[in-house]
Design a protein around this motif. Structure first.
Motif, PDB file in Angstrom:
ATOM      1  N   TYR A   1     -24.065  54.862  25.495  1.00 29.90           N
ATOM      2  CA  TYR A   1     -22.850  54.040  25.529  1.00 29.90           C
ATOM      3  C   TYR A   1     -22.489  53.662  24.102  1.00 29.90           C
ATOM      4  O   TYR A   1     -23.387  53.443  23.273  1.00 29.90           O
TER       5      TYR A   1
ATOM      6  N   ARG B   1     -22.539  58.485  34.492  1.00 30.58           N
ATOM      7  CA  ARG B   1     -23.360  57.475  35.191  1.00 30.58           C
ATOM      8  C   ARG B   1     -24.047  56.563  34.196  1.00 30.58           C
ATOM      9  O   ARG B   1     -24.038  55.337  34.344  1.00 30.58           O
ATOM     10  N   ARG B   2     -24.631  57.140  33.146  1.00 34.46           N
ATOM     11  CA  ARG B   2     -25.341  56.333  32.148  1.00 34.46           C
ATOM     12  C   ARG B   2     -24.389  55.428  31.375  1.00 34.46           C
ATOM     13  O   ARG B   2     -24.713  54.278  31.088  1.00 34.46           O
TER      14      ARG B   2
ATOM     15  N   ARG C   1     -23.299  52.654  33.789  1.00 33.86           N
ATOM     16  CA  ARG C   1     -24.428  51.734  34.015  1.00 33.86           C
ATOM     17  C   ARG C   1     -24.599  50.791  32.826  1.00 33.86           C
ATOM     18  O   ARG C   1     -24.797  49.588  33.003  1.00 33.86           O
ATOM     19  N   SER C   2     -24.493  51.328  31.622  1.00 34.75           N
ATOM     20  CA  SER C   2     -24.610  50.496  30.425  1.00 34.75           C
ATOM     21  C   SER C   2     -23.467  49.499  30.344  1.00 34.75           C
ATOM     22  O   SER C   2     -23.671  48.328  30.009  1.00 34.75           O
TER      23      SER C   2
ATOM     24  N   THR D   1     -21.727  48.223  32.823  1.00 31.32           N
ATOM     25  CA  THR D   1     -21.963  47.195  33.839  1.00 31.32           C
ATOM     26  C   THR D   1     -23.056  46.227  33.390  1.00 31.32           C
ATOM     27  O   THR D   1     -22.930  45.007  33.558  1.00 31.32           O
ATOM     28  N   ARG D   2     -24.132  46.757  32.800  1.00 30.45           N
ATOM     29  CA  ARG D   2     -25.229  45.910  32.334  1.00 30.45           C
ATOM     30  C   ARG D   2     -24.722  44.924  31.269  1.00 30.45           C
ATOM     31  O   ARG D   2     -25.077  43.752  31.274  1.00 30.45           O
TER      32      ARG D   2
END
Length: 185
Positions: free
Chosen positions: A86, A142-143, A146-147, A149-150
């Motif tokens: 990201y 996806r990665r 995910r980053s 969102t985190r």
């Protein structure tokens, strides 16, 4: 790649692999490799990956979710794989996977995965912009998602638990079945 004079890079361009044989001097009191030593190696591989992507000096801003899944034994080959998952304006989230291998039997085990947030800085120590990221697979998307969102969840938690906005009343009921005694004065 260049879009409107902005530079973009593939995440495979930031890939770094570090492998090191684990020796007794890296062991803790139980004879396993010390978690702090593994974290130090993770920081090194995250730094190298972030520098490759940004072409700048980078500093560690955050280490997210370090779970030691399996112990690492003396004599095993520890391999750390990192790449940028990201990018923000000046920050990058580097995903790291740590595996150990018994070099006699060939058996490997997943020991740890983590995410390091690295920030690119200029010679003056101020943040600098980093290249964008080209996502060319479903796994890359996806990665990245995910980053993202985190990061958003972390910012939300930070607001909710900030000293100025935290409401004790909102959380007292949650503590009823916890292993605590509340003695407010």
């Amino acid at each position: 790649m260049n879009s409107k004079n902005k530079v973009f890079k593939y995440n495979h361009q930031s890939e770094v692999t570090l492998a090191e044989l684990m020796v007794p001097s890296n062991a803790n009191f139980s004879g396993k490799i010390h978690g702090g030593y593994i974290l130090s190696l993770m920081d090194k591989v995250a730094y190298a990956s972030a520098c490759k992507h940004s072409e700048r000096y980078c500093v560690t801003a955050n280490i997210g979710g370090v779970d030691f899944l399996n112990p690492v034994e003396v004599g095993e080959l520890l391999t750390l794989r990192a790449k940028v998952n990201y990018v923000g304006t000046s920050s990058m989230v580097v995903g790291i996977r740590v595996e150990s291998q018994n070099i006699v039997t060939g058996v490997s085990k997943h020991c740890n995965s983590s995410f390091f947030t690295m920030v690119a800085v200029g010679e003056d120590g101020e943040k600098v912009k980093v290249p964008g990221l080209i996502l060319d697979s479903e796994e890359d998307i996806r990665r990245f998602a995910r980053s993202k969102t985190r990061i958003e969840q972390k910012q939300s938690r930070k607001k909710e638990y900030d000293d100025n906005s935290f409401s004790i009343e909102d959380h007292l009921a949650e503590l009823q079945d916890q292993n605590v005694i509340i003695e407010l004065l």
